[in-house]
Design a protein around this motif. Structure first.
Motif, short mmCIF file in Angstrom:
data_model
loop_
_atom_site.label_atom_id
_atom_site.label_comp_id
_atom_site.label_asym_id
_atom_site.label_seq_id
_atom_site.Cartn_x
_atom_site.Cartn_y
_atom_site.Cartn_z
N LEU A 51 47.95 42.40 32.10
CA LEU A 51 47.79 40.96 31.88
C LEU A 51 47.73 40.65 30.39
N THR A 52 48.32 39.53 30.03
CA THR A 52 48.19 39.03 28.66
C THR A 52 46.87 38.26 28.58
N PRO A 53 46.35 38.06 27.37
CA PRO A 53 44.99 37.54 27.22
C PRO A 53 44.74 36.13 27.78
N PHE A 54 43.54 35.96 28.28
CA PHE A 54 43.03 34.65 28.72
C PHE A 54 41.52 34.67 28.52
N THR A 55 40.90 33.51 28.37
CA THR A 55 39.45 33.45 28.21
C THR A 55 38.88 32.42 29.17
N LEU A 56 38.19 32.94 30.18
CA LEU A 56 37.52 32.08 31.16
C LEU A 56 36.02 32.31 31.03
N VAL A 57 35.26 31.76 31.99
CA VAL A 57 33.81 31.93 31.94
C VAL A 57 33.34 32.28 33.35
N ASP A 58 32.35 33.20 33.44
CA ASP A 58 31.86 33.56 34.77
C ASP A 58 30.68 32.67 35.16
N ASP A 59 30.12 32.91 36.35
CA ASP A 59 29.08 31.98 36.83
C ASP A 59 27.73 32.21 36.14
N HIS A 60 27.68 33.14 35.18
CA HIS A 60 26.49 33.26 34.33
C HIS A 60 26.79 32.73 32.94
N TYR A 130 27.60 28.74 45.03
CA TYR A 130 28.63 28.77 46.06
C TYR A 130 28.98 30.21 46.47
N VAL A 131 29.27 31.06 45.49
CA VAL A 131 29.73 32.41 45.83
C VAL A 131 28.59 33.28 46.37
N ALA A 132 27.38 33.04 45.88
CA ALA A 132 26.24 33.86 46.32
C ALA A 132 25.99 33.69 47.82
N TYR A 133 26.34 32.54 48.35
CA TYR A 133 26.18 32.29 49.79
C TYR A 133 26.96 33.32 50.61
N PHE A 134 28.16 33.67 50.11
CA PHE A 134 29.01 34.61 50.85
C PHE A 134 28.54 36.04 50.64
N HIS A 135 28.19 36.39 49.40
CA HIS A 135 27.77 37.75 49.08
C HIS A 135 27.09 37.71 47.72
N PRO A 136 25.92 38.34 47.59
CA PRO A 136 25.22 38.26 46.30
C PRO A 136 26.02 38.85 45.14
N ALA A 137 26.97 39.75 45.46
CA ALA A 137 27.72 40.38 44.37
C ALA A 137 29.00 39.64 44.00
N PHE A 138 29.38 38.63 44.77
CA PHE A 138 30.61 37.90 44.44
C PHE A 138 30.43 37.18 43.11
N VAL A 139 31.52 37.06 42.36
CA VAL A 139 31.45 36.46 41.03
C VAL A 139 32.33 35.20 41.00
N GLY A 140 31.76 34.11 40.52
CA GLY A 140 32.53 32.89 40.32
C GLY A 140 33.09 32.87 38.92
#
Lengths: 216, 141
Positions: A51-60, A130-140
């Motif tokens: 992948l070429t670079p991108f900058t997003l943000v996680d749910d933390h 939202y994601v924690a509802y499905f699984h505590p380890a899922f990452v938004g």
């Protein structure tokens, strides 16, 4: 005398032909990649795509870039929290995939990312709940539209506000429904189209991982 | 004789009214429990028309939701979109199901979060003006 010379000439000629062929075969067998896995529903990219670079943000609120994908297998689904049908279906299926893999003793389990393509309404905090509802380890994951597109365009993931949407608050978003699989180098390795069958995805994941490890 | 005629007309009209709302079989109705942060909920149900005339569902109402919309998820070339449905026709003798990945009801999550085990009152509205009241459980699939 003449006869034995002739015989040894033939033997030399035959050996001269056979030995390079055998050598070539040996090289082919010893250097070739393991056979591509038979998949139940997924599509493998035999040449995983960096992948070429991108900058997003996680749910933390921590940066999430192409390097964040390195070090483990990751599934990713692209959607939004206002989506009541397709997104819970996909995340529910991925939760089931994790349960099946865990029951099969797969360690470490692949990570699951839910990438919101609706950053105007989905903040990292919204995604965390939202994601924690499905699984505590899922990452938004989410980010600015331009950065999201830097990622999605490399994956063939499309999204956009539906022309049907009546206003700026209650709009719906059309989005690709594929689940993407990244390998531990952070490269795009496979995709799983709709319908998402947890049994098939789990089986395909194991087949792809084993093939990948044998290819290293 | 005249009375009899009026009575049969009344019965025929009454049967006509009862036709849509009461003779339709409704089953497998449920609302999906959603994450705390989810602004929208989805509901599903099956409708079976055992009559010999088509039945048209034109809307769903509930005191709990600001609105209930009928949507259909359509996936074309891997792209999922939700299409609003003004009405859903259940042809004579046919069964139509609202189910994950297809037709579904979409409604905004109420302030008090719905949890598996809760029950929700819904009214199905038909084209002929009749209503069918159903009680729908919330479930976590």
């Amino acid at each position: 005398m003449l006869y034995s010379k002739m015989k040894s000439n033939i033997a030399t000629r035959v050996a001269g032909r056979i030995i390079p062929v055998l050598a070539a075969l040996w090289l082919l067998v010893s250097c070739s990649q393991p056979e591509l896995p038979q998949l139940a529903g997924g599509t493998l990219l035999p040449e995983a795509r960096p992948l070429t670079p991108f900058t997003l943000v996680d749910d933390h609120n921590a940066p999430f870039t192409q390097d964040s994908l390195r070090g483990q297998w990751s599934f990713a689904f692209f959607g939004y929290t206002h989506c009541p049908d397709v997104c819970p279906n996909a995340l529910g299926a991925l939760k089931r995939v994790e349960t099946l893999l865990e029951a099969d003793g797969v360690t470490p389990l692949p990570r699951v990312l839910f990438v919101s393509v609706d950053p105007a309404r989905d903040t990292p905090d919204t995604l965390a709940g939202y994601v924690a509802y499905f699984h505590p380890a899922f990452v938004g994951v989410t980010g600015e539209d331009a950065e999201l597109k830097l990622l999605t365009r490399q994956l063939g993931i499309l999204y956009g506000r539906s022309p049907d949407s009546s206003n700026d608050k209650d709009y719906v978003v059309d989005h690709s429904a594929a689940i993407i699989l990244f390998n531990p180098e952070g490269h795009y390795q496979a995709l799983f189209g709709i319908p998402h069958d947890p049994q098939k995805i789990a089986a395909d994941f194991v087949a792809i991982r084993d093939w990948y490890e044998a290819s290293q | 004789m005249k009375h009899k005629w009026i009575l049969s007309l009344f019965l025929a009209l009454w049967a006509g009214v009862a036709n849509t709302a009461d003779t339709l079989e409704v089953d497998n109705a449920w609302i999906r429990e959603a994450p705390p942060a989810a602004p929208m909920l989805a509901g599903y149900l099956c409708l079976e028309n055992r009559t010999d005339t088509p039945v048209t569902l034109v809307g769903v109402e509930s005191p709990l939701f600001e609105f209930v919309m009928m949507h259909r998820t359509e996936t074309v070339n891997g792209m999922a979109r939700m299409l609003h449905q003004d009405k859903v026709v259940i042809a004579a003798g046919k069964r139509v199901c609202f189910e994950p990945g297809g037709l579904h009801l979409m409604m905004p999550a109420p302030e008090k979060r719905l949890l598996a085990g809760d029950r929700v009152e819904l009214d199905l509205l038909f084209e002929d003006g009749t209503k069918r009241h159903i009680t729908v459980p919330v479930k976590a699939p």
